[in-house]
Write a protein that holds these residues in place. Structure first.
Motif, PDB file in Angstrom:
ATOM      1  N   ARG A   1      17.422 -46.887  32.583  1.00  0.00           N
ATOM      2  CA  ARG A   1      18.164 -47.641  31.897  1.00  0.00           C
ATOM      3  C   ARG A   1      18.496 -49.198  31.687  1.00  0.00           C
ATOM      4  O   ARG A   1      17.500 -49.993  31.758  1.00  0.00           O
ATOM      5  CB  ARG A   1      18.828 -46.780  30.490  1.00  0.00           C
ATOM      6  CG  ARG A   1      18.572 -45.514  30.881  1.00  0.00           C
ATOM      7  CD  ARG A   1      19.642 -44.328  29.815  1.00  0.00           C
ATOM      8  NE  ARG A   1      20.141 -45.089  28.694  1.00  0.00           N
ATOM      9  CZ  ARG A   1      20.383 -44.458  27.569  1.00  0.00           C
ATOM     10  NH1 ARG A   1      21.527 -42.627  27.588  1.00  0.00           N
ATOM     11  NH2 ARG A   1      20.587 -45.030  26.297  1.00  0.00           N
ATOM     12  N   LYS A   2      19.025 -49.099  33.030  1.00  0.00           N
ATOM     13  CA  LYS A   2      19.262 -50.690  33.104  1.00  0.00           C
ATOM     14  C   LYS A   2      18.304 -51.352  33.705  1.00  0.00           C
ATOM     15  O   LYS A   2      18.032 -53.011  33.589  1.00  0.00           O
ATOM     16  CB  LYS A   2      20.468 -50.461  34.417  1.00  0.00           C
ATOM     17  CG  LYS A   2      21.047 -51.581  34.458  1.00  0.00           C
ATOM     18  CD  LYS A   2      22.074 -52.976  33.015  1.00  0.00           C
ATOM     19  CE  LYS A   2      22.460 -54.255  33.716  1.00  0.00           C
ATOM     20  NZ  LYS A   2      22.751 -54.741  32.706  1.00  0.00           N
ATOM     21  N   ALA A   3      17.171 -50.438  34.172  1.00  0.00           N
ATOM     22  CA  ALA A   3      16.559 -51.213  35.201  1.00  0.00           C
ATOM     23  C   ALA A   3      15.263 -52.045  34.118  1.00  0.00           C
ATOM     24  O   ALA A   3      14.418 -53.269  33.648  1.00  0.00           O
ATOM     25  CB  ALA A   3      15.835 -50.658  35.770  1.00  0.00           C
ATOM     26  N   HIS A   4      15.108 -50.707  33.276  1.00  0.00           N
ATOM     27  CA  HIS A   4      14.114 -50.975  31.681  1.00  0.00           C
ATOM     28  C   HIS A   4      14.658 -52.264  30.838  1.00  0.00           C
ATOM     29  O   HIS A   4      13.983 -53.352  31.196  1.00  0.00           O
ATOM     30  CB  HIS A   4      13.903 -50.001  30.838  1.00  0.00           C
ATOM     31  CG  HIS A   4      13.521 -49.773  29.653  1.00  0.00           C
ATOM     32  ND1 HIS A   4      13.432 -50.802  28.550  1.00  0.00           N
ATOM     33  CD2 HIS A   4      12.597 -49.416  29.037  1.00  0.00           C
ATOM     34  CE1 HIS A   4      13.125 -50.314  27.532  1.00  0.00           C
ATOM     35  NE2 HIS A   4      11.810 -49.622  28.076  1.00  0.00           N
TER      36      HIS A   4
ATOM     37  N   GLN B   1      13.904 -57.762  29.054  1.00  0.00           N
ATOM     38  CA  GLN B   1      14.903 -58.938  29.036  1.00  0.00           C
ATOM     39  C   GLN B   1      13.850 -60.721  29.483  1.00  0.00           C
ATOM     40  O   GLN B   1      13.769 -61.430  29.151  1.00  0.00           O
ATOM     41  CB  GLN B   1      16.231 -58.961  28.925  1.00  0.00           C
ATOM     42  CG  GLN B   1      16.845 -58.302  28.390  1.00  0.00           C
ATOM     43  CD  GLN B   1      18.090 -57.558  28.627  1.00  0.00           C
ATOM     44  OE1 GLN B   1      18.662 -58.625  28.949  1.00  0.00           O
ATOM     45  NE2 GLN B   1      18.830 -57.117  27.205  1.00  0.00           N
ATOM     46  N   GLY B   2      13.306 -59.991  30.708  1.00  0.00           N
ATOM     47  CA  GLY B   2      12.160 -60.939  31.007  1.00  0.00           C
ATOM     48  C   GLY B   2      12.686 -61.521  32.659  1.00  0.00           C
ATOM     49  O   GLY B   2      13.407 -62.616  32.846  1.00  0.00           O
ATOM     50  N   VAL B   3      14.731 -61.044  32.675  1.00  0.00           N
ATOM     51  CA  VAL B   3      15.467 -61.602  34.162  1.00  0.00           C
ATOM     52  C   VAL B   3      14.759 -61.844  34.838  1.00  0.00           C
ATOM     53  O   VAL B   3      14.947 -62.798  35.661  1.00  0.00           O
ATOM     54  CB  VAL B   3      16.911 -60.646  33.670  1.00  0.00           C
ATOM     55  CG1 VAL B   3      17.191 -61.246  34.904  1.00  0.00           C
ATOM     56  CG2 VAL B   3      17.322 -60.249  32.575  1.00  0.00           C
ATOM     57  N   ILE B   4      13.769 -60.821  35.448  1.00  0.00           N
ATOM     58  CA  ILE B   4      13.013 -61.087  36.981  1.00  0.00           C
ATOM     59  C   ILE B   4      11.734 -61.536  36.123  1.00  0.00           C
ATOM     60  O   ILE B   4      11.000 -61.028  37.667  1.00  0.00           O
ATOM     61  CB  ILE B   4      13.183 -59.425  37.447  1.00  0.00           C
ATOM     62  CG1 ILE B   4      12.089 -58.255  36.591  1.00  0.00           C
ATOM     63  CG2 ILE B   4      14.279 -58.839  37.911  1.00  0.00           C
ATOM     64  CD1 ILE B   4      12.120 -57.516  37.393  1.00  0.00           C
ATOM     65  N   GLY B   5      11.400 -62.326  35.683  1.00  0.00           N
ATOM     66  CA  GLY B   5      10.201 -62.645  35.367  1.00  0.00           C
ATOM     67  C   GLY B   5       8.867 -61.366  34.413  1.00  0.00           C
ATOM     68  O   GLY B   5       9.580 -60.569  33.627  1.00  0.00           O
TER      69      GLY B   5
END
Length: 262
Positions: free
Chosen positions: A132-135, A140-144
């Motif tokens: 869920r956190k990874a999703h 949110q585009g945190v990792i591009g």
């Protein structure tokens, strides 16, 4: 709530006796066990303290004192049991896969929705905090912008259960690839396009006799045939592909694939 959910289990093999039945006994109430092999259903009943054991799933579904069903039977039986259990008003926990074809999957989902019952299919990464956190991070585009996903898994075939080797509903695609596919779909959205290939390398497989699994039922977990190494005295046809490759384009990814040697 202090009210315990009343469960029945359809399919009392390795997964049921090592995973679901122990947890049901710890956190809920076990009403009935059901397996096409009568001795296995009764052995599971005795080991885990169920009220009754059956060989016909409909006998379980007819009971008014069953709230929820765990479906851990042969892979190609799941969709039919989901539909029947939904029509009986039972909530569901379904071992993978939900179905072995899209028409069956749509029919099962439609019946669950029509009946208004709750259902979850394993594996269920959408319920696990780390996924869920990874999703959330991906959305949110945190990792591009993710462009590629690869998962590769390999293992020997199970030494039990001829159902695993059937052309319909057998082999590594439903057995192990589904874990990566469930995670991929949760993280990156539904597939737009899927292509795949498979090969059948071995015409036959040798497995242990069904009696080995039946006689090994206990609260200590199965005396796993791959650990105690009983002779593989039953030859079954390798109907399913034993190695598969899939490539899919999802709503977020440009491309992705899972490579599943077996």
């Amino acid at each position: 709530s202090n009210t315990k959910i009343r469960f029945a289990v359809i399919g009392c093999g390795d997964i049921a006796n090592n995973a679901y039945l122990p947890l049901i006994c710890e956190h809920a109430e076990l009403v009935a066990t059901c397996d096409s092999i009568a001795e296995r259903a009764h052995n599971s009943k005795a080991a885990w303290g169920a009220q009754d054991a059956y060989t016909e799933p409909q006998d379980v579904l007819n009971r008014n004192d069953v709230d929820a069903i765990v479906i851990s039977s042969a892979l190609d039986t799941h969709a039919d049991f989901v539909i029947a259990a939904s029509q009986a008003g039972k909530h569901l926990l379904i071992q993978k896969p939900l179905a072995v074809g899209m028409d069956e999957a749509h029919a099962a989902v439609s019946e669950v929705r029509r009946a208004g019952v709750k259902a979850v299919v394993e594996p269920s990464p959408q319920l696990r905090p780390v996924y869920r956190k990874a999703h959330e991070i991906v959305a949110q585009g945190v990792i591009g912008r993710p462009l590629y996903f690869i998962a590769e898994q390999a293992m020997g075939p199970p030494s039990y259960g001829e159902f695993y080797f059937r052309k319909r509903g057998g082999g590594p695609l439903y057995g192990i690839a589904i874990y990566a596919l469930a995670a991929l779909t949760h993280l990156f959205g539904p597939a737009k396009r899927v292509i795949g290939a498979g090969v059948k390398s071995f015409p036959h497989q040798d497995i242990v006799l069904p009696e080995i699994m039946t006689q090994s039922v206990s609260t200590e977990g199965y005396d796993q045939p791959w650990s105690s190494c009983p002779p593989k005295e039953m030859e079954v046809e390798q109907g399913a592909c034993d190695s598969t490759f899939t490539d899919r384009k999802s709503t977020r990814l440009n491309s992705s694939h899972t490579s599943i040697p077996y």
